[in-house]
Design a protein around this motif. Structure first.
Motif, PDB file in Angstrom:
ATOM      1  N   SER A 123       0.849  -1.187   0.000  1.00  0.00           N
ATOM      2  CA  SER A 123       0.000   0.000   0.000  1.00  0.00           C
ATOM      3  C   SER A 123       0.885   1.237   0.000  1.00  0.00           C
ATOM      4  O   SER A 123       1.960   1.251   0.608  1.00  0.00           O
ATOM      5  CB  SER A 123      -0.937   0.014   1.216  1.00  0.00           C
ATOM      6  N   LEU A 124       0.427   2.268  -0.693  1.00  0.00           N
ATOM      7  CA  LEU A 124       1.183   3.511  -0.808  1.00  0.00           C
ATOM      8  C   LEU A 124       0.791   4.454   0.316  1.00  0.00           C
ATOM      9  O   LEU A 124      -0.399   4.687   0.559  1.00  0.00           O
ATOM     10  CB  LEU A 124       0.905   4.163  -2.166  1.00  0.00           C
ATOM     11  N   LEU A 125       1.793   5.002   0.992  1.00  0.00           N
ATOM     12  CA  LEU A 125       1.570   5.957   2.071  1.00  0.00           C
ATOM     13  C   LEU A 125       2.149   7.301   1.656  1.00  0.00           C
ATOM     14  O   LEU A 125       3.253   7.365   1.124  1.00  0.00           O
ATOM     15  CB  LEU A 125       2.240   5.484   3.367  1.00  0.00           C
ATOM     16  N   VAL A 126       1.415   8.372   1.931  1.00  0.00           N
ATOM     17  CA  VAL A 126       1.867   9.714   1.572  1.00  0.00           C
ATOM     18  C   VAL A 126       1.629  10.646   2.748  1.00  0.00           C
ATOM     19  O   VAL A 126       0.568  10.619   3.374  1.00  0.00           O
ATOM     20  CB  VAL A 126       1.117  10.257   0.328  1.00  0.00           C
ATOM     21  N   GLY A 127       2.631  11.473   3.045  1.00  0.00           N
ATOM     22  CA  GLY A 127       2.468  12.471   4.101  1.00  0.00           C
ATOM     23  C   GLY A 127       2.807  11.943   5.476  1.00  0.00           C
ATOM     24  O   GLY A 127       3.791  11.211   5.655  1.00  0.00           O
ATOM     25  N   ASN A 184       5.476   8.302   9.719  1.00  0.00           N
ATOM     26  CA  ASN A 184       5.336   7.412  10.874  1.00  0.00           C
ATOM     27  C   ASN A 184       5.811   6.000  10.566  1.00  0.00           C
ATOM     28  O   ASN A 184       6.314   5.294  11.449  1.00  0.00           O
ATOM     29  CB  ASN A 184       3.872   7.377  11.333  1.00  0.00           C
ATOM     30  N   PHE A 185       5.649   5.565   9.311  1.00  0.00           N
ATOM     31  CA  PHE A 185       6.028   4.207   8.943  1.00  0.00           C
ATOM     32  C   PHE A 185       7.494   4.093   8.545  1.00  0.00           C
ATOM     33  O   PHE A 185       8.050   2.995   8.510  1.00  0.00           O
ATOM     34  CB  PHE A 185       5.147   3.733   7.775  1.00  0.00           C
ATOM     35  N   ASP A 203      12.472   1.990   1.526  1.00  0.00           N
ATOM     36  CA  ASP A 203      11.316   2.194   0.657  1.00  0.00           C
ATOM     37  C   ASP A 203      10.560   3.465   1.006  1.00  0.00           C
ATOM     38  O   ASP A 203       9.369   3.598   0.695  1.00  0.00           O
ATOM     39  CB  ASP A 203      10.360   0.994   0.742  1.00  0.00           C
ATOM     40  N   THR A 204      11.237   4.394   1.663  1.00  0.00           N
ATOM     41  CA  THR A 204      10.643   5.678   2.026  1.00  0.00           C
ATOM     42  C   THR A 204      11.377   6.788   1.277  1.00  0.00           C
ATOM     43  O   THR A 204      12.581   6.963   1.442  1.00  0.00           O
ATOM     44  CB  THR A 204      10.728   5.924   3.545  1.00  0.00           C
ATOM     45  N   ILE A 205      10.644   7.528   0.445  1.00  0.00           N
ATOM     46  CA  ILE A 205      11.247   8.562  -0.401  1.00  0.00           C
ATOM     47  C   ILE A 205      10.943   9.930   0.196  1.00  0.00           C
ATOM     48  O   ILE A 205       9.783  10.318   0.328  1.00  0.00           O
ATOM     49  CB  ILE A 205      10.702   8.504  -1.846  1.00  0.00           C
TER      50      ILE A 205
END
Length: 711
Positions: A51-55, A60-61, A68-70
């Motif tokens: 799943s894609l997380l934004v913001g 937090n993740f 894998d965090t840009i």
């Protein structure tokens, strides 16, 4: 049509909308109820699902899957993989940065094992901002004004526009962040009040300075004239945070004898606590940093807790070099306009990092406290200015004095008189007179130097242009013509930023030795139209340079898969030979060419460090061009090769000719040196022919570049 203003920041974003009744803009809260959205995208993997997380959710993740965090992707927008800034990012950021492909030199990022362009990542952020704004306004958002740093190159602006398009937004305008802040400030100006404003914009990841004239006319319309701007793409609040993180690492090393600097999860935790400490130190004399179970050593020892205190005095000392750097850039911008601190009427502090006491106190000491405006929220003013423009830009006015009819924003020609609208001004919105921050020109041949930057649109030129600008050239290598377009201020073309390449062949009916005119036009969206023509003929080649598309690379020798693996070894050999060549013959190389060779050697070393085969191949060809395209010095290199193994009498003649050229050149007799160099070239050719050498590298082969006519 519903339009919003977007401050697409390096670390945080803000969205605003214009209130017509109040004639002002307001900040919109996002889906989490916050006014700032972190510019972070992450991919969460759980039980085989993604799943894609934004913001905020991505932030937090992040400690769970940092690779894998840009974040800070804005630094990579529109940049080549070989760019020095990209090299810095590769050493500092937690995720993988790669070249797009062999025919796409731009930097890309890897997330979840898949490659994405920075524009794609930015579009994911913009999609969230658009969705949250639509929900807040109970109406679908379709249009936006998006801000970028003032010093962004055209390729970076094009990538930003592309990100907006991918997010299904119609981008009404790309506006400089300091100019947007000045627009927000301009609402407070009195009628016919004239100011000379300096915008000091220190955000989370970048620093911008702009100097503008602001005024209101008799009708109350605000006018903004940009005079100059500069900036630093790696200077901001992130650097302040990292100084605290460095202090935490040193504390752990001192107390526990272990180094946590390679642990990405720890670095995320430390960065978050450093940000909190930074904010606390803006209000209090000291800040406590407590991170329980922060780090587990590789040796398998107990978890390490962090417990330390940083005082305001210590923090000020740590960030002083960065603050001094900002003030050096301020003085540089002032000096270019022949201004002093006394000539500035207002200083706008923009960006969250200007809330740091060390920062605003330094600015106040330099300009005087009375001039520094702190009555506008520095975290919101850029977005507010963008929102004002988004809400007030309602079509464009025909630039013809005899017409002045209004037209739709996306019209290319006036519906009433047919006049082109490339230089049209928006209706009702604040009037902004923008200038080019760097020169725009092409790489061409000048004398013996084939990497000369020839400006066509000078730095500081107001745009959109009232009429195109032109320079004249001659062809060099026959019918093939190659026109690489660059933006920058260096006299060496390759030290500037490539914006695209236009290539074509002269038709058979056109004489090879004809004059070639290169014409540039620059519209309100900073898109350049290149027109190449041969006077007296109907031969015309036009191309719109949008560097968010693939470029046309220079021709390269064909290679096989087996060849590819050997390019690293070939670059090692060529790099060593080039260093020896520069050390031995530098006094015979033009200074600009010598500077280019040093830069190419640095890039070659980077290619070797990263073991990138495609880049090793490219840099091998670049260095080979340096070896055989450096005038008399290259003749000396060829003479060494020709004399090696030649019969004694031939070797003696070659060495004697080399001595004659050297003596004439060093004594200032350039004409004699040139004549003796022709004799040397003939001797070299004979020596190679006698040894059945099929091809001799020729420094006069310029790869289709044009030669400057008015040199």
């Amino acid at each position: 049509m519903k339009a919003i203003g977007i401050d697409l920041g390096t670390t945080n974003c803000a969205v605003t909308r214009y209130d017509e009744a109040r004639a002002t803009a307001a900040v919109l809260a996002n889906g989490e109820g916050e006014t700032l959205t972190p510019s972070v995208v992450a991919l969460r993997r759980r039980d085989g699902d993604e799943s894609l997380l934004v913001g905020r959710t991505a932030v937090n993740f992040a400690p769970r899957q940092p690779q894998d965090t840009i974040l800070s992707v804005k630094r990579l927008m529109g940049r080549d993989f070989a760019d020095q800034v990209v090299a810095q990012a590769r050493s500092r950021l937690n995720y993988e940065i790669v070249a797009g492909s062999d025919d796409d030199p731009r930097a890309h990022v890897v997330m979840g094992g898949r490659t994405h362009s920075p524009a794609e990542i930015s579009s994911m952020i913009l999609k969230k901002l658009k969705k949250d704004a639509s929900r807040s306004l109970s109406e679908e958002v379709t249009h936006a004004v998006i801000t970028v740093p003032a010093y962004f190159h055209d390729s970076q602006r094009a990538a930003t526009r592309d990100a907006g398009t991918q997010a299904n937004l119609v981008v009404k305008k790309i506006i400089d962040e300091p100019t947007a802040a000045a627009v927000a400030f301009g609402l407070e100006l009195d009628q016919q009040d004239r100011r000379r404003v300096l915008v000091y914009d220190l955000g989370g990841g970048t620093f911008d300075i702009s100097i503008l004239h602001t005024a209101k006319d008799k009708e109350g319309n605000a006018h903004f004239q940009v005079l100059d701007y500069t900036g630093d793409s790696w200077l901001g609040g992130d650097d302040f945070d990292n100084t605290i993180v460095g202090r935490v690492i040193e504390d752990i090393k001192e107390k526990c004898g272990v180094d946590p600097a390679a642990d990405k999860k720890f670095l995320f935790l430390a960065k978050n606590h450093a940000e909190a400490a930074k904010r606390q130190l803006s209000q209090l004399p000291e800040a406590d940093i407590l991170i329980p179970a922060a780090f587990r050593p590789d040796t398998g020892g107990p978890l390490v807790d962090v417990e330390m205190t940083v005082t305001r005095e210590e923090y000020d000392a740590m960030i002083e070099p960065y603050v001094d750097r900002t003030m050096a850039l301020v003085q540089e911008a002032l000096s270019r306009q022949n201004l002093s601190a006394e000539d500035i009427s207002d200083v706008l502090l923009v960006g969250g990092s200007t809330l740091t006491p060390k920062v605003y106190e330094t600015v106040e000491r330099f300009f005087g406290k009375a001039k520094v405006r702190r009555n506008i929220n520095p975290m919101e003013c850029v977005a507010l200015g963008a929102g004002i423009l988004a809400g007030t830009m309602q079509g464009v006015e025909c630039p013809s004095p005899k017409c002045r009819k209004s037209n739709e924003e996306d019209a290319t020609a006036c519906a009433a008189c047919g006049e082109g609208l490339a230089s049209a001004r928006p209706l009702d919105a604040p009037v902004i007179y923008e200038v080019t921050g760097m020169a725009l020109g092409i790489a061409a041949v000048k004398g013996t130097q084939q990497d000369t930057f020839v400006p066509i649109i000078p730095r500081g030129t107001p745009y959109p242009l009232p009429e195109p600008m032109r320079r004249s050239f001659h062809t060099t290598d026959g019918r093939f013509i190659r026109v690489p377009v660059y933006e920058g201020d260096s006299a060496v073309a390759s030290q500037n930023n490539e914006q695209g390449v236009v290539e074509y062949e002269l038709p058979k009916q056109v004489d090879v030795n004809s004059r070639v005119d290169v014409t540039f036009n620059y519209d309100a969206d900073r898109i350049v139209m290149v027109r190449i023509s041969v006077p007296g003929t109907d031969m015309v080649k036009e191309s719109t340079l949008r560097t968010d598309t693939h470029r046309t690379p220079p021709p390269e020798p064909e290679t096989t898969a087996d060849d590819e693996a050997g390019w690293r070894e070939e670059l090692v050999r060529t790099e060593a030979e080039t260093r020896r060549f520069l050390q031995t013959h530098e006094q015979f190389i033009e200074p600009a060419q010598a500077m280019k060779i040093r830069r190419d050697l640095d890039q070659a070393q980077q290619a070797l460090n990263f073991s990138d085969n495609a880049e090793c191949r490219r840099m091998t060809n670049v260095l080979s061009s340096d070896l055989f395209g450096s005038g008399i010095a290259s003749q000396f290199l060829l003479a060494e090769r020709a004399a090696d193994g030649a019969p004694p009498e031939e070797a003696r003649k070659i060495n004697e000719a080399v001595g004659n050229v050297r003596r004439s050149y060093l004594s200032g007799q350039r004409e004699a040196a040139s004549e003796q160099a022709r004799i040397l070239k003939m001797l070299i050719a004979r020596a190679f022919q006698a040894r059945d050498v099929a091809e001799v590298p020729d420094e006069e082969a310029h790869g289709g570049l044009l030669r400057l006519l008015d040199e």
